[in-house]
Write a protein that holds these residues in place. Structure first.
Motif, PDB file in Angstrom:
ATOM      1  N   VAL A  89      38.985  34.788  46.888  1.00 51.58           N
ATOM      2  CA  VAL A  89      38.339  35.876  46.141  1.00 51.58           C
ATOM      3  C   VAL A  89      38.972  36.076  44.766  1.00 51.58           C
ATOM      4  CG1 VAL A  89      37.509  37.172  48.131  1.00 51.58           C
ATOM      5  CG2 VAL A  89      39.784  37.630  47.257  1.00 51.58           C
ATOM      6  N   GLN A  90      40.214  35.625  44.601  1.00 52.97           N
ATOM      7  CA  GLN A  90      40.899  35.824  43.315  1.00 52.97           C
ATOM      8  C   GLN A  90      40.204  35.066  42.193  1.00 52.97           C
ATOM      9  OE1 GLN A  90      41.803  33.299  45.178  1.00 52.97           O
ATOM     10  NE2 GLN A  90      42.103  31.701  43.685  1.00 52.97           N
ATOM     11  N   ALA A  91      39.413  34.049  42.533  1.00 58.81           N
ATOM     12  CA  ALA A  91      38.798  33.203  41.513  1.00 58.81           C
ATOM     13  C   ALA A  91      37.554  33.852  40.904  1.00 58.81           C
ATOM     14  CB  ALA A  91      38.434  31.850  42.124  1.00 58.81           C
TER      15      ALA A  91
ATOM     16  N   PRO B  22      37.855  40.372  42.465  1.00 64.35           N
ATOM     17  CA  PRO B  22      39.115  40.002  43.131  1.00 64.35           C
ATOM     18  C   PRO B  22      39.608  41.048  44.126  1.00 64.35           C
ATOM     19  CG  PRO B  22      39.486  40.540  40.823  1.00 64.35           C
ATOM     20  CD  PRO B  22      38.005  40.528  41.023  1.00 64.35           C
TER      21      PRO B  22
END
Lengths: 194, 370
Positions: B133-135, B139
């Motif tokens: 999900v950080q991408a 996020p």
């Protein structure tokens, strides 16, 4: 008021932003660092995967030999102290997450539950060129390490078997006792069949 | 019309006749099993609730591709859902490849969606782990990762071949899906990557699409090991390719898109070109020319993000289809009839109601009765 709340919940990044606006966000919520020490002990365990494999085989055999004792005491009653020991020992050595269905022997002594995606069947495609994690750039990929560890082990090819999905109901329980109970049941079953 | 039209005569939106040895009733599996060099591509999912956006984006591929990937929030960015895109595309007869990522849904949701997709005529599924999900653009989201791509594949295979959910509960009609997975030969641990493909095949993969290939020697080495293991005979391997718009984009992709490996030589080549966009396309065609000759490569997967209009050109110029024309939406015989008369139907002043007919008949002069 509600308009403001609404705006506050949407990340600042809009649709038509320029590509370079999407640079990595080191302090972003998804990258909250794990508290405490680094990865030194975990990496040591992987480097000594062969010795640990040797040790675990003997340990498992001993625990299995004690099966009559466990059943006399009652597996339910032993669960709590065993869980305590397992959590401390494996937590220190492997950063164990107590998933309750340990696969360390199949993953080169690198705990797959430390993977941010909790992959149990190998590395994702996002591993960085330096062998670090896509999600946590400071952490060496759990699966790169698992592959290295497995190459050191006698039965390292266990890494090639496809693992079943994690049963989340087992989280927090002792994997050692479960394995022992299953092995004992299997042994008894074989004895009955013979 | 090609010798193999791959269309249900009763309507393009319907599944094809089942064939022996085929897992699905879809076009992509037929093309691959016939031994034809297959071409798939990716549809850039709209940030919109308008179906026309999907149809417009699919129309640029008409007649050039055998399958269209419907991405599942790729790069963890929110877009129209892959199952929604698939449902729209199957209505028009396209062959979508339904991507499922493990990032956003647990096993309950995924198994339900597989049944839903199959009911809507989706024949191909691609099982992915999904980017973190950080991408993406959210996020703060909770990453799910209940299953991983491998156990996801086993789950769908269990549903298809044994007619059961993961829990063991029976299905009345199992989903007939042609199952795919993704491979990334360009990320460490390099030794493990071919074995991971073997694992994916063991879990049920029948075709795989690779990550962007910009490093042909690396891909060739990978394929050598894959052939040594005999994996190219158990699974159709499609190489991922795509045009780069500029050296700057290439650098950005290398730094920010997880799992993309772009050698310095490629960036240098782009930088040296007067028209970088044109050179990017040329480079893509050159890579296709090389990879199509590698033994064991069954097709290519063209990912031209925001340059979808170039897919046709790239496929044409690389000549991978060897004159074959993949399926495209064509009006059926009765549609053509209606289309031919449409002008007449719309613009002639035709009488509509019995009252009008009567008035008209009374007003008209009687024919001579002599």
């Amino acid at each position: 008021m509600s308009d403001q709340t609404h705006r506050a919940m949407i990340p600042a990044a809009g649709q038509g932003r320029a590509p370079q606006a999407k640079a990595p966000r080191p302090g972003g919520p998804a990258q909250v660092a794990r508290p405490g020490r680094g990865y030194a002990v975990r990496l040591w365990s992987v480097r000594h995967a062969r010795a640990l494999e040797w040790f675990y085989r003997r340990f498992a055999r001993t625990v299995l030999l004690l099966h009559p004792l466990w059943s006399a005491l009652g597996y339910g009653r032993v669960e709590k102290p065993m869980r305590f020991v397992e959590r401390r020992v494996k937590g220190f050595m492997f950063d164990c997450r107590m998933c309750g269905q340990c696969v360390l022997s199949s993953t080169g002594m690198s705990c797959p539950m430390n993977c941010p995606k909790q992959l149990r069947n190998g590395p994702c495609g996002g591993v960085r060129a330096n062998g670090h994690c896509e999600v946590r750039p400071d952490m060496p990929c759990v699966w790169v390490k698992a592959w290295e560890g497995s190459r050191r082990m006698v039965q390292g090819d266990a890494i090639l078997t496809v693992q079943k999905p994690v049963d989340r109901t087992l989280a927090g329980t002792s994997s050692w006792l479960r394995v022992t109970a299953q092995a004992a049941a299997e042994r008894d079953h074989r004895k009955d069949a013979a | 019309m090609s010798p193999h039209h791959d269309e249900n005569p009763a309507g393009a939106h319907l599944p094809l006749e089942p064939l022996p040895g085929h897992a699905s009733r879809g076009r992509l599996e037929r093309v691959l099993r016939r031994g034809e060099f297959a071409v798939t591509t990716e549809l850039n999912p709209p940030d919109s609730a308008d179906p026309e956006d999907v149809y417009e984006r699919a129309a640029v591929f008409d007649g050039w591709v055998d399958g269209i990937n419907a991405v599942d929030a790729s790069g963890a960015n929110c877009h129209m859902s892959s199952v929604g895109i698939c449902a729209l595309l199957t209505r028009m007869g396209y062959a979508p490849i339904y991507q499922i990522s493990c990032r956003d849904r647990n096993r309950i949701a995924i198994q339900g969606d597989v049944l839903g997709a199959a009911a809507m005529g989706v024949q191909n599924v691609l099982c992915l782990t999904g980017d973190g999900v950080q991408a993406g653009d959210q996020p703060g989201a909770k990453p799910v990762f209940d299953l991983d791509c491998m156990s996801l594949m086993e789950t769908i295979r269990t549903m298809r071949d044994q007619g059961r959910f993961l829990s063991g509960r029976k299905l009345t009609t199992p989903p007939a899906m042609f199952m795919g997975a993704a491979i990334n030969p360009f990320a460490p641990p390099y030794d493990f990557r071919p074995l991971r493909l073997a694992k994916k095949i063991a879990a049920g993969a029948q075709f795989v699409q690779s990550q962007y290939c910009f490093d042909v020697p690396m891909f060739r080495d990978y394929m050598t090991r894959v052939r040594d293991l005999g994996l190219h005979e158990q699974c159709f391997i499609m190489c991922g390719v795509g045009p780069l718009t500029s050296a700057r984009t290439a650098r950005w992709m290398r730094a920010n898109v997880p799992g993309v490996h772009i050698p310095d030589a490629v960036i240098a080549r782009l930088e040296g070109a007067a028209d970088q966009k044109r050179e990017g396309k040329r480079l893509c065609i050159d890579i296709i020319d090389e990879v199509k000759e590698i033994a064991g490569v069954a097709g290519i997967h063209v990912m031209a993000y925001r340059q979808e209009e170039y897919v046709a050109e790239i496929v044409h110029d690389s000549g991978v289809l060897k004159g074959r024309r993949p399926w495209r939406p064509e009006p059926r015989a009765d549609d053509a009839l209606v289309a031919g008369r449409l002008d007449h139907i719309l613009h002639d002043n035709r009488v509509e109601t019995p009252q009008q007919i009567l008035t008209e008949a009374q007003a008209a002069p009687h024919p001579a009765t002599t």
